[in-house]
Design a protein around this motif. Structure first.
Motif, PDB file in Angstrom:
ATOM      1  N   UNK A 195       0.701  -0.901  -0.004  1.00  0.00           N
ATOM      2  CA  UNK A 195       0.286   0.268  -0.059  1.00  0.00           C
ATOM      3  C   UNK A 195       0.932   0.887  -0.129  1.00  0.00           C
ATOM      4  N   UNK A 196       1.746   1.182   0.416  1.00  0.00           N
ATOM      5  CA  UNK A 196       2.663   2.893   0.734  1.00  0.00           C
ATOM      6  C   UNK A 196       3.651   2.794   0.029  1.00  0.00           C
ATOM      7  N   UNK A 197       3.996   1.476  -1.174  1.00  0.00           N
ATOM      8  CA  UNK A 197       5.194   1.754  -2.061  1.00  0.00           C
ATOM      9  C   UNK A 197       4.277   1.550  -3.117  1.00  0.00           C
ATOM     10  N   UNK A 198       3.537   0.952  -3.646  1.00  0.00           N
ATOM     11  CA  UNK A 198       3.097   0.807  -4.726  1.00  0.00           C
ATOM     12  C   UNK A 198       2.655   1.834  -5.915  1.00  0.00           C
ATOM     13  N   UNK A 199       3.433   2.295  -7.034  1.00  0.00           N
ATOM     14  CA  UNK A 199       2.754   3.357  -7.355  1.00  0.00           C
ATOM     15  C   UNK A 199       3.364   4.483  -7.501  1.00  0.00           C
ATOM     16  N   UNK A 200       4.231   4.870  -6.120  1.00  0.00           N
ATOM     17  CA  UNK A 200       4.696   6.187  -5.540  1.00  0.00           C
ATOM     18  C   UNK A 200       5.866   6.988  -6.030  1.00  0.00           C
ATOM     19  N   UNK A 201       5.658   7.388  -5.875  1.00  0.00           N
ATOM     20  CA  UNK A 201       7.361   7.833  -6.623  1.00  0.00           C
ATOM     21  C   UNK A 201       7.869   7.031  -7.879  1.00  0.00           C
ATOM     22  N   UNK A 202       7.379   7.285  -9.276  1.00  0.00           N
ATOM     23  CA  UNK A 202       7.399   6.169 -10.100  1.00  0.00           C
ATOM     24  C   UNK A 202       8.138   7.233 -11.211  1.00  0.00           C
ATOM     25  N   UNK A 203       8.700   7.656 -11.790  1.00  0.00           N
ATOM     26  CA  UNK A 203       9.836   7.431 -12.918  1.00  0.00           C
ATOM     27  C   UNK A 203      10.169   7.162 -14.191  1.00  0.00           C
ATOM     28  N   UNK A 204       9.529   6.793 -15.389  1.00  0.00           N
ATOM     29  CA  UNK A 204       9.862   6.004 -16.408  1.00  0.00           C
ATOM     30  C   UNK A 204      11.347   5.813 -16.838  1.00  0.00           C
ATOM     31  N   UNK A 205      11.227   4.895 -18.122  1.00  0.00           N
ATOM     32  CA  UNK A 205      12.521   4.441 -18.034  1.00  0.00           C
ATOM     33  C   UNK A 205      13.757   5.421 -18.543  1.00  0.00           C
ATOM     34  N   UNK A 206      12.883   6.625 -19.297  1.00  0.00           N
ATOM     35  CA  UNK A 206      13.544   7.612 -20.361  1.00  0.00           C
ATOM     36  C   UNK A 206      13.725   8.706 -19.769  1.00  0.00           C
ATOM     37  N   UNK A 207      13.187   9.094 -18.743  1.00  0.00           N
ATOM     38  CA  UNK A 207      13.499   9.823 -17.189  1.00  0.00           C
ATOM     39  C   UNK A 207      14.441   9.993 -16.687  1.00  0.00           C
ATOM     40  N   UNK A 208      14.840   8.561 -16.343  1.00  0.00           N
ATOM     41  CA  UNK A 208      15.476   7.630 -15.137  1.00  0.00           C
ATOM     42  C   UNK A 208      17.172   8.033 -15.731  1.00  0.00           C
ATOM     43  N   UNK A 209      17.251   7.462 -17.213  1.00  0.00           N
ATOM     44  CA  UNK A 209      17.762   8.201 -18.226  1.00  0.00           C
ATOM     45  C   UNK A 209      18.279   9.141 -18.737  1.00  0.00           C
ATOM     46  N   UNK A 210      17.376   9.985 -19.033  1.00  0.00           N
ATOM     47  CA  UNK A 210      17.760  11.622 -18.565  1.00  0.00           C
ATOM     48  C   UNK A 210      18.456  12.202 -17.789  1.00  0.00           C
ATOM     49  N   UNK A 211      17.803  11.657 -16.628  1.00  0.00           N
ATOM     50  CA  UNK A 211      18.067  12.741 -15.604  1.00  0.00           C
ATOM     51  C   UNK A 211      19.407  12.201 -14.763  1.00  0.00           C
ATOM     52  N   UNK A 212      19.703  11.217 -15.564  1.00  0.00           N
ATOM     53  CA  UNK A 212      21.019  10.603 -15.005  1.00  0.00           C
ATOM     54  C   UNK A 212      21.231   9.533 -14.005  1.00  0.00           C
ATOM     55  N   UNK A 213      19.918   8.770 -14.444  1.00  0.00           N
ATOM     56  CA  UNK A 213      19.898   7.854 -12.479  1.00  0.00           C
ATOM     57  C   UNK A 213      20.850   6.941 -12.773  1.00  0.00           C
ATOM     58  N   UNK A 214      21.168   6.308 -11.453  1.00  0.00           N
ATOM     59  CA  UNK A 214      22.145   5.504 -10.814  1.00  0.00           C
ATOM     60  C   UNK A 214      21.801   4.684 -10.415  1.00  0.00           C
ATOM     61  N   UNK A 215      22.080   2.607 -10.539  1.00  0.00           N
ATOM     62  CA  UNK A 215      22.200   2.355  -9.163  1.00  0.00           C
ATOM     63  C   UNK A 215      20.909   1.344  -8.910  1.00  0.00           C
ATOM     64  N   UNK A 216      20.452   0.975  -8.378  1.00  0.00           N
ATOM     65  CA  UNK A 216      19.123   0.229  -7.774  1.00  0.00           C
ATOM     66  C   UNK A 216      17.889   1.820  -8.436  1.00  0.00           C
ATOM     67  N   UNK A 217      18.425   2.281  -8.107  1.00  0.00           N
ATOM     68  CA  UNK A 217      16.936   3.825  -8.870  1.00  0.00           C
ATOM     69  C   UNK A 217      16.988   3.962 -10.214  1.00  0.00           C
ATOM     70  N   UNK A 218      17.896   3.611 -10.928  1.00  0.00           N
ATOM     71  CA  UNK A 218      18.077   3.197 -12.837  1.00  0.00           C
ATOM     72  C   UNK A 218      17.530   1.679 -12.718  1.00  0.00           C
ATOM     73  N   UNK A 219      17.914   0.996 -12.479  1.00  0.00           N
ATOM     74  CA  UNK A 219      17.075  -0.693 -12.561  1.00  0.00           C
ATOM     75  C   UNK A 219      16.020  -1.039 -12.601  1.00  0.00           C
ATOM     76  N   UNK A 220      15.197  -0.235 -11.068  1.00  0.00           N
ATOM     77  CA  UNK A 220      14.591  -0.599 -10.942  1.00  0.00           C
ATOM     78  C   UNK A 220      13.165   0.406 -12.282  1.00  0.00           C
TER      79      UNK A 220
END
Lengths: 359, 99, 298, 130
Positions: A195-220
């Protein structure tokens, strides 16, 4: 009744163990804007590194972060070894891998406890930290210190493990595996956690890549990037495959880290079983000259060390880009639109480590 | 609600924490607790002071021979123990406690 | 001696009320101490001593009184005074509906106290407390209505001592009431307005701007409330007080286990949940009672 | 020396950065090095674990055009460089006004090889704010 209010979130915030300040603009309890600011604990570590010689710097950079300390030293040493063109003995590479993965286990468990604390699951917090104690003790047995191992030096490692110690490592891994089996499937299935985690703070693959996400944030978010794939230390010989999820929400980030916990156990076991014999270090000769960018995968993601030597004992420039620094930009994409109650969860889902971000 | 297993197991087993100042755990054999010196064997060469990453050690030959350690600067890395030519530095297992 | 006895008999309700005022917070504190030990053991910790809540309050009372404004203090004291009135009314066997409203007013005093300061944490905590009341008050009203349907009176003193226990007649309301207790004790998954055991996104929410003796006043109120809640649970098996106590103990244990098996959920989730499952339980119980009464009349 | 390094100038920096993004390059970070009379500003990009770097030789005193309009992730590190090296960065997406890392009264440009002497601390009661 959309009333705007500003909530100062941090730096001395009880839920956030790190001094990150977020200025949250709320409409009722919905976040419309978030602006981060750091700088509360800038230590000038990069400047200090220029004043120590390159051997001493290995101990200094280890203190960049109090959680993934060993991997900082590892990244630094690999960079210096590349500049000096040193060949590290195989046993040292394997020992480095073992300690790296132990650090990942303790870091992820620490993170799990903090996340549980953020969504008010005190029991899970205690269970996660209880399991963490096992691996921290193991580090003390093998390296003589709980977190600041001080084991990585330019040219190899400083302490060898006896066969008994290696057997103790394997035994601890089995014990941890049992604890994980108790804990992890339960967390993943728990209704309130979902309930607390699903659908919370979602970012798309594109956003994650463009914003330079790394580690588990990018892999998720489905970006299959894990620097261990490049096979530094002994990872190339252990059959490493990164863990990837595609949902991109807090739950997926938790899934990635929980799966990595098992993966760490697997890697430690594989490294111990394949442990080659031989020397554990070579003596460095000469001084570093030239530029090199050294990168490894920390529990929080890819860390970047820029090293510039000038032929002297001291480095001309040492720059550290920690994974949290890279993950703040994606964090800003996650926050707007979420509920206030979700803010601590989202902030923790990137596993922030501000002290290393500021260095 | 599958946490019930862990809840009842913990409820009926001994706690994992200890009452710290009263009950202490023995340090592990390889633990680096604090730095100790055997002054009789020390030749006051100053290598430990020069190599120390934290500038915690001061050695002087004049006017009198002295070796001092600032325990609050020491990061207990044990590098000085490695470089000491006379092997007069050792690591004790118990931690330094401020008095 | 006989004069004293005669005095006690003549003033029995008042003596009872005075005794209740003294005993209730002690029971509340012991319950809370037990709660902390059990919670610690569930989490694999040693935990604090049983009397820790006493020590906490004594320590708070010894601190320098600092308040942001006088209104805040007045509301904190009103919160306590009204809760003590609840205890008095309960001990004297007064009107249940009245008790319910005094209890609600006590909580409103807390909310107004939280609203009277400028801290955004406190205000958000207060808003969440309002949501909490919205979530649990209907259940309490339905519980009182159920008791009225059974006994034909709101007056506790006129409720016959013997007869069929309430639990048998209001089993579903009893279940819904457990959720209310969970909200009132600030337990996960309903720990939204103040965080009783740990910290959270609004720090301490509604009570953040209280400190020292004023915080102690709120803590003492909480002790009273804890005692009242479990007394009401025990009343569900009034004919045999021992069974009633057992019932209260089971309910207490259930609260602790639930707290340790759940994450804290959000306010909106709480509202949605409380207005569906516990509400349906309570309403269907009342409907059944109503139909039964109607049938017996016909 | 440095892996895949390419020199750029102030003029073609933005076009070079813009041309890399569609090719799948991910912005990693920036590094600033004090060379004495000039700065080396390095823009690190990554594609399939392969590092590629743009090197901008920036004489001291010149302004640095921000790439944060193209790559939002660069905004934090540009603010950091502005704070720690005292380089004026123009066109920042979020400008912390030199208070990203440093507070009022902190040394100015501490990471220069010869940092300027500390200025008098700012007026009392002016806390750092976002």
């Amino acid at each position: 009744m959309a009333r705007k209010s500003v909530i100062p979130f941090g730096p001395q915030h009880p839920v956030l163990p790190e001094p990150l300040h977020l200025r949250l603009v709320l409409e009722d309890e919905r976040v419309v804007e978030a602006l981060p600011s750091i700088g509360y604990i800038h230590r000038g570590l990069e400047k200090l590194a220029e004043q120590k010689d390159y051997i001493q710097d290995a101990f200094l950079v280890e203190r960049t972060c109090g959680i993934c300390s060993f991997i900082h030293a590892l990244t630094y040493c690999q960079g210096i070894e590349a500049l000096l063109k040193l060949e590290v003995p195989p046993r040292a590479r394997y020992l480095r891998t073992v300690w790296s993965e132990m650090h990942r286990v303790h870091s992820h468990l620490l993170w799990l406890g903090l996340l549980a604390d953020a969504f008010g699951f005190e029991n899970l917090f205690m269970q996660a930290w209880r399991a963490r104690e096992e691996v921290v003790d193991l580090m003390e047995v093998t390296a003589g210190a709980r977190i600041m191992l001080g084991m990585c030096c330019v040219g190899g490692v400083r302490r060898d493990l006896t066969d008994e110690q290696l057997a103790a490592v394997l035994k601890s891994m089995d014990k941890l595996n049992r604890q994980f089996d108790d804990l992890i499937p339960v967390i993943l299935k728990d209704y309130s956690v979902q309930q607390r985690l699903r659908g919370v703070g979602r970012i798309s693959r594109e956003t994650a890549y463009e914003r330079g996400a790394v580690g588990p944030v990018a892999r998720a978010s489905g970006v299959a990037r894990d620097f261990r794939e490049t096979g530094y230390a002994a990872y190339g010989e252990l059959g490493f495959v990164p863990v990837v999820e595609t949902e991109g929400d807090c739950y997926a980030r938790m899934e990635v880290r929980l799966a990595e916990l098992y993966q760490c156990l697997h890697l430690v076991r594989a490294a111990v079983r394949k442990m080659p014999s031989g020397p554990i270090s070579v003596t460095p000769k000469g001084n570093p000259d030239g530029e090199y960018v050294s990168r490894t995968e920390q529990p929080r993601g890819e860390v970047v060390y820029y090293l510039k030597g000038n032929g002297g004992k001291n480095l001309d420039r040492l720059r550290i880009r920690t994974p949290t620094f890279a993950n703040i930009a994606p964090l800003l994409a996650m926050l707007p639109g979420c509920e206030l109650a979700d803010v601590p969860v989202i902030v923790l889902s990137i596993d922030p480590c501000i002290s290393c971000t500021e260095r | 609600m599958t946490f019930l297993n862990a809840i009842f197991r913990n409820l009926f087993s001994r706690p994992a924490t200890r009452r710290y100042p009263f009950v202490k755990r023995e340090p592990f054999p390889g633990t680096r607790g604090q730095l100790a010196i055997d002054p009789d064997r020390c030749i006051y060469c100053g290598i430990c002071a020069k190599r120390c990453p934290a500038n915690a050690i001061t050695v002087s030959k004049t006017p009198s021979k002295s070796w001092t350690l600032d325990n609050y600067r020491c990061v207990i890395c044990g590098y000085c123990v490695e470089v000491c030519p006379k092997k007069c530095l050792t690591m004790k297992q118990d931690y330094f406690s401020p008095k | 001696m006989e004069a004293l006895l005669a005095f006690v008999v003549a003033w029995k309700p008042y003596v009872l009320a005075a005794a209740a005022l003294v005993v209730a917070p002690v029971i509340g504190a012991l319950l809370m101490g037990l709660d902390r030990i059990l919670t610690a053991r569930i989490q694999g910790r040693v935990g604090p001593p049983l009397l820790q809540p006493f020590y906490d309050i004594v320590k708070l009372l010894g601190k320098a009184p600092i308040a942001l404004n006088r209104v805040q203090v007045v509301y904190a004291c009103l919160h306590l005074a009204l809760m003590m009135l609840v205890v008095v009314l309960l001990a004297m066997g007064q009107d249940l509906m009245m008790i319910l409203f005094v209890h609600a007013f006590s909580n409103i005093a807390l909310i107004l106290g939280g609203m009277s300061v400028r801290s955004p944490y406190s205000r958000i905590g207060s808003q969440r407390q309002i949501m909490q009341m919205l979530a649990y008050e209907p259940i309490l009203v339905l519980m009182v209505v159920g008791i009225y349907l059974i006994f034909g009176t709101f007056q506790i003193s006129r409720i016959p001592a013997g007869g069929v226990p309430l639990l048998v007649q209001l089993p579903l309301v009893f279940l819904a009431f457990q959720m209310v207790i969970s909200i009132k004790l600030q337990k996960s998954p309903f720990d939204v307005s103040t965080s009783h055991h740990a910290h959270q996104e609004i720090v301490k929410g509604i009570t953040i701007e209280y400190s020292g003796p004023y915080l102690a006043v709120i803590e003492i109120t909480h002790l009273y409330e804890t005692c009242v809640l479990f007394t009401v649970v025990a009343l569900f098996w009034a004919p045999n007080p021992l069974v009633g106590l057992l019932l209260a103990a089971l309910s207490f244990l259930f609260q602790i286990v639930l707290d340790n098996a759940c994450a804290r959920l959000t306010t909106m989730w709480m509202l949605r949940y409380m207005w569906t499952l516990p509400m349906v339980l309570a309403v269907s119980n009342i409907a059944w009672l109503y139909l039964r009464n109607g049938a017996s009349l016909g | 020396m440095l892996q895949n390094c390419k020199d750029v100038t102030r003029e073609n920096l933005l076009t070079e950065v813009a041309s890399r993004l569609p090719l799948g390059y991910r912005f990693v970070t920036m590094t600033c090095v004090d060379l004495g009379d000039a700065f080396d500003v390095l823009y690190h990009f990554d594609k399939n674990y392969e590092l590629s770097t743009l090197r901008l030789r920036l004489p001291k005193g010149e302004t640095l055009p921000s790439v944060s309009g193209l790559v939002f992730a660069a905004v934090l590190v540009e603010n950091e460089i502005k704070d720690l090296f005292g380089i004026a960065v123009t066109g920042l997406a979020i400008d912390y006004q030199g208070h990203f890392i440093l507070a009022d009264g902190a040394p100015t440009a501490p990471l220069l090889k010869n940092p300027p002497p500390p200025t008098a601390p700012a007026a009392e009661g002016a806390p750092k704010n976002g």
